[in-house]
Design a protein around this motif. Structure first.
Motif, PDB file in Angstrom:
ATOM      1  N   ARG A 117      10.914 -13.488   0.130  1.00 27.80           N
ATOM      2  CA  ARG A 117       9.541 -13.735  -0.315  1.00 27.80           C
ATOM      3  C   ARG A 117       8.614 -12.685   0.285  1.00 27.80           C
ATOM      4  NH1 ARG A 117       9.346 -17.371  -4.604  1.00 27.80           N
ATOM      5  NH2 ARG A 117      10.795 -19.071  -4.217  1.00 27.80           N
ATOM      6  N   LEU A 118       7.768 -12.119  -0.557  1.00 27.30           N
ATOM      7  CA  LEU A 118       6.848 -11.072  -0.125  1.00 27.30           C
ATOM      8  C   LEU A 118       5.616 -11.675   0.538  1.00 27.30           C
ATOM      9  CD1 LEU A 118       6.925  -8.678  -3.221  1.00 27.30           C
ATOM     10  CD2 LEU A 118       8.312  -8.582  -1.147  1.00 27.30           C
ATOM     11  N   HIS A 119       5.232 -11.105   1.676  1.00 24.60           N
ATOM     12  CA  HIS A 119       4.057 -11.580   2.403  1.00 24.60           C
ATOM     13  C   HIS A 119       3.213 -10.401   2.874  1.00 24.60           C
ATOM     14  CE1 HIS A 119       5.318 -15.685   2.199  1.00 24.60           C
ATOM     15  NE2 HIS A 119       6.470 -15.432   2.811  1.00 24.60           N
ATOM     16  N   ILE A 120       1.999 -10.725   3.304  1.00 24.90           N
ATOM     17  CA  ILE A 120       1.056  -9.708   3.762  1.00 24.90           C
ATOM     18  C   ILE A 120       1.178  -9.546   5.275  1.00 24.90           C
ATOM     19  CG2 ILE A 120      -1.363  -8.998   3.863  1.00 24.90           C
ATOM     20  CD1 ILE A 120      -1.861 -10.789   1.406  1.00 24.90           C
ATOM     21  N   GLY A 174       0.736  -4.453  -7.990  1.00 24.57           N
ATOM     22  CA  GLY A 174      -0.159  -3.335  -7.696  1.00 24.57           C
ATOM     23  C   GLY A 174       0.153  -2.715  -6.352  1.00 24.57           C
ATOM     24  N   LYS A 175      -0.888  -2.365  -5.594  1.00 19.17           N
ATOM     25  CA  LYS A 175      -0.707  -1.639  -4.342  1.00 19.17           C
ATOM     26  C   LYS A 175       0.108  -2.446  -3.335  1.00 19.17           C
ATOM     27  CE  LYS A 175      -4.996  -0.750  -3.273  1.00 19.17           C
ATOM     28  NZ  LYS A 175      -6.150  -0.150  -2.547  1.00 19.17           N
ATOM     29  N   ASP A 176       1.017  -1.752  -2.643  1.00 25.30           N
ATOM     30  CA  ASP A 176       1.856  -2.377  -1.630  1.00 25.30           C
ATOM     31  C   ASP A 176       1.286  -2.192  -0.230  1.00 25.30           C
ATOM     32  OD1 ASP A 176       3.902  -3.241  -3.443  1.00 25.30           O
ATOM     33  OD2 ASP A 176       4.485  -1.151  -3.593  1.00 25.30           O
ATOM     34  N   LEU A 188      -7.683  -8.820  -0.903  1.00 22.67           N
ATOM     35  CA  LEU A 188      -7.327  -9.378  -2.211  1.00 22.67           C
ATOM     36  C   LEU A 188      -5.816  -9.356  -2.387  1.00 22.67           C
ATOM     37  CD1 LEU A 188      -9.741  -7.827  -4.886  1.00 22.67           C
ATOM     38  CD2 LEU A 188      -9.608 -10.225  -4.198  1.00 22.67           C
ATOM     39  N   PHE A 189      -5.297 -10.332  -3.118  1.00 19.85           N
ATOM     40  CA  PHE A 189      -3.891 -10.271  -3.500  1.00 19.85           C
ATOM     41  C   PHE A 189      -3.656 -11.106  -4.755  1.00 19.85           C
ATOM     42  CE2 PHE A 189      -4.056 -13.965  -0.651  1.00 19.85           C
ATOM     43  CZ  PHE A 189      -3.234 -14.906  -1.267  1.00 19.85           C
ATOM     44  N   GLU A 195       3.191 -12.821  -2.214  1.00 22.25           N
ATOM     45  CA  GLU A 195       1.873 -12.183  -2.274  1.00 22.25           C
ATOM     46  C   GLU A 195       2.077 -10.684  -2.466  1.00 22.25           C
ATOM     47  OE1 GLU A 195       1.975 -15.854  -0.324  1.00 22.25           O
ATOM     48  OE2 GLU A 195       2.359 -14.073   0.928  1.00 22.25           O
ATOM     49  N   HIS A 196       1.282 -10.102  -3.333  1.00 19.12           N
ATOM     50  CA  HIS A 196       1.427  -8.665  -3.589  1.00 19.12           C
ATOM     51  C   HIS A 196       0.120  -8.142  -4.198  1.00 19.12           C
ATOM     52  CE1 HIS A 196       2.010  -9.656  -7.874  1.00 19.12           C
ATOM     53  NE2 HIS A 196       2.782 -10.641  -7.443  1.00 19.12           N
TER      54      HIS A 196
END
Length: 690
Positions: free
Chosen positions: A199-202, A145-147, A235-236, A222-223
């Motif tokens: 790896r995707l992180h916030i 969803g939203k990035d 939220l993620f 996390e995405h």
């Protein structure tokens, strides 16, 4: 997640059904329709975001006028004057606009001048400011969803970026050491053959100071982020399974901004996608499934819209009132309802569903496809829409009023051109179990006595759909005097769950018969179709069925499988995703006699019966359907003595992205059919089956 160009394109949307579009000097057209070279001039609207006060619309336009892949441009329209200004210069790109809570700014991703990443601009598109760079990943992470998301006070933006995972160093060394099960990249990436192990992180960036900080760590991704209305949590979605590469399972989590602590909101064996807080922060809407097995490429189960309390309790599948595949949900501004798209009989409609349990309301139910969309405080909807006659344009619909078309991007291109009509018809399946729908794009230049070839173009998936939506390749064929038939065979979406499930454990079975029965119905109902000039093609699963059907019938004069599967056994162990065959057959290939069943249903086993001249097309770096599938079938056809050629496209993944490759592919397809179609009116009927 795909950042930079790939992410922009995903957000912009790609409403052309020309993933495998075609070469040779443009043949003489029977009518003034579209030519393959027109693809470079075709434009289409993607995302459309209304400002909080409803005075501006930020929207993206897909452009194809440069070498390489399409790119997105970002525009701002004054909703009163309907005048638009481009954000940045002619060479800049952008997409995914998101308004700040007060509407004074909007953020977007793209490239402005020499900088690429996350930007902010004033509501009129001026004062573009670079906020931070972004790093992505080529790892297969579908349903993201939203990035990025604004804090409620508009002072910060949370965003997704990547850092190296635990396997990155070893897997990129010399030699490369592969330890991950999921070691190949995303389907459409096309530039490499291996997962980059990022790896995707916030992260969070302060809009005023441009200082960024990382909030999450670890060897997970996390995405799909959304900042809570009270500003306390983000939220993620994430896959926290111990065997996350092997078992695809997103759950929903909430990150506490103050101390980076995480609470888990769902713990299921199935998938939850794209969670969003309600305006009052008391509920969360998301898209989800019920089954314990899906995969990264497709799902046999239709996703539906779900609702739960902010603490994860009282989960409800509110989308169950509509038995069809549903898109990403968004809240009505007052929180009383949710909006989402739904696939129905070849079209993509926009629906409003009250969360109290009222009846769904179709906001946009025109024949065609709704793309990016947003809802204003007064219920006004801005959306991209692809009609049967045009690629996606920007529309505005206020309340119960009629929709208003705000852009006409292809007016100059279409001036003096004819766009062919698309006609739907249904027929009864071979086993009398289903009514199957097909869409016929008629040729231009028809007369009362003319006869015209028919190209059968099979969609992929298998859980996808064709429909009346503007299809560039079909229109080029129509201008050439050819009809195109798209059959929504069993397994297709848009016809309910039972129909989508009907291909279970039956690949290259009755769904293939649906295609052949569709051809038979078409040639009997439309007497102008020349039975002696039938061609067949398809992309992905459509390529698989093309491979298969030419081993089952000789009724086609030429075939063009594109990114097709010829060997279900080898494919299972070469593709980047791992649960596809298990989901489609109910068990792993090594269990029971499924290995034998898969080989029996492989075109390669039956290649001795294939006598149709075949042109195979494939992307060199296709990690969804690896090019080895085409390589095997090409050699096998040669061994049989069947005429075959093999077209390999560099820098391409699953399906073609570069504009010049699409144009080349279209022209090559036309040339291949022309080479093998008999002259009009030639005597000697050979195709008796239809």
């Amino acid at each position: 997640m795909r950042l930079s160009l790939q992410l922009v394109l995903r957000r912009v949307g790609f409403w052309l059904s020309c993933t495998a579009a075609l070469f040779a000097p443009a043949p003489l057209c029977v009518a003034q329709g579209l030519a393959s070279s027109d693809l470079s001039r075709l434009r289409s609207v993607g995302s459309a975001e209304l400002s909080p006060d409803g005075k501006h619309i930020a929207y993206t336009v897909t452009m194809r006028d440069r070498p390489g892949r399409p790119y997105g441009q970002l525009w701002i329209m004054d909703a009163t004057t309907e005048k638009s200004v481009r954000v940045g210069g002619e060479k800049d790109s952008g997409g995914g606009p998101l308004w700040s809570p007060d509407g004074k700014l909007f953020a977007f991703q793209g490239r402005q001048g020499e900088k690429g990443g996350l930007f902010a601009a004033r509501s009129d598109g001026s004062e573009v400011t670079f906020l931070t760079s972004l790093n992505g990943t080529n790892s297969p992470l579908p349903g993201a969803g939203k990035d990025f998301t604004w804090s409620p006070d508009g002072k910060q933006i949370a965003f997704i970026s990547s850092t190296p995972g635990a396997e990155a160093a070893e897997a990129s060394g010399d030699p490369m050491v592969i330890t991950r099960y999921l070691y190949k990249p995303d389907a459409g990436e096309g530039m490499t053959r291996f997962n980059d192990n990022q790896r995707l992180h916030i992260f969070v960036v302060d809009v005023a100071t441009k200082q960024a900080r990382q909030l999450t760590q670890g060897n997970t991704d996390e995405h799909s982020i959304d900042w809570s209305p009270d500003g306390k949590e983000i939220l993620f979605a994430s896959n926290r399974e111990p065997n996350q590469d092997e078992f695809f399972n997103y759950d929903i989590f909430a990150l506490k901004v103050a101390d980076n602590s995480i609470r888990r909101l769902t713990a299921t064996e199935y998938n939850e996608y794209e969670p969003l807080w309600s305006p009052d922060g008391k509920r969360i809407v998301f898209r989800g499934t019920r089954r314990g097995l899906t995969d990264r490429e497709t799902t046999m189960e239709d996703t539906h819209v779900w609702l739960m309390n902010a603490d994860g309790s009282d989960r409800r599948e509110i989308g169950a009132v509509l038995d069809n595949r549903q898109g990403v949900p968004r809240w009505a501004p007052d929180g009383s309802a949710v909006y989402f798209t739904i696939q129905e009989r070849g079209s993509n409609h926009l629906v409003r569903l009250p969360i109290s349990g009222g009846k769904p309301e179709y906001v946009v139910k025109d024949s065609g496809g709704v793309g990016g969309w947003s809802v204003g405080k007064d219920g006004t909807v801005a959306y991209g829409f692809a009609s049967p006659k045009d690629a996606a344009e920007l529309y505005l619909k206020g309340g119960s009023g009629a929709s208003r078309k705000l852009t006409d991007l292809n007016a100059q291109l279409f001036a003096g051109r004819q766009i062919s009509e698309v006609e739907a018809f249904t027929f009864v399946s071979n086993d009398n179990k289903f009514e199957v729908e097909a869409f016929l794009t008629k040729p231009l230049g028809m007369t009362t006595t003319s006869k015209h070839p028919l190209i059968v173009n099979i969609h992929g998936g298998p859980h996808g759909q064709n429909g009346p939506i503007f299809n560039f390749k079909n229109q080029v064929y129509a201008a050439h005097g050819w009809a195109t038939l798209n059959v929504n065979y069993r397994g297709s979406t848009g016809y309910g769950q039972k129909f989508a499930d009907a291909v279970f454990a039956d690949q290259n079975g009755n769904e293939g018969q649906d295609v052949l029965y569709g051809v038979s119905a078409a040639v009997r109902r439309y007497l102008w179709i020349d039975r002696e000039r039938l061609g067949i093609e398809g992309v992905s699963y459509g390529g698989q069925l093309t491979d298969w059907l030419i081993t089952q019938t000789n009724e086609f004069k030429a075939a063009i499988p594109i990114a097709g599967i010829a060997n279900l056994v080898s494919y299972n162990y070469l593709t980047y995703y791992n649960q596809y065959e298990e989901m489609e057959f109910g068990q792993f290939l090594h269990q029971g006699n499924l290995m034998d069943v898969a080989w029996e249903r492989s075109a390669l086993k039956h290649v001795a019966a294939a006598h149709t001249p075949t042109m195979l097309m494939h992307g060199e770096n296709d990690n969804d359907v690896p090019i080895a599938e085409a390589e095997q079938f090409f050699i096998a056809l040669k061994d049989v003595g069947t005429e075959a050629i093999f077209v390999r496209y560099p820098r391409e993944g699953h399906g073609l992205s570069e504009v010049k490759h699409n144009i080349d592919s279209i022209d090559r397809c036309i040339a291949w059919y022309e080479k093998h179609f008999p002259k009009p009116g030639a005597e000697g009927v050979t195709n008796v089956q239809p």
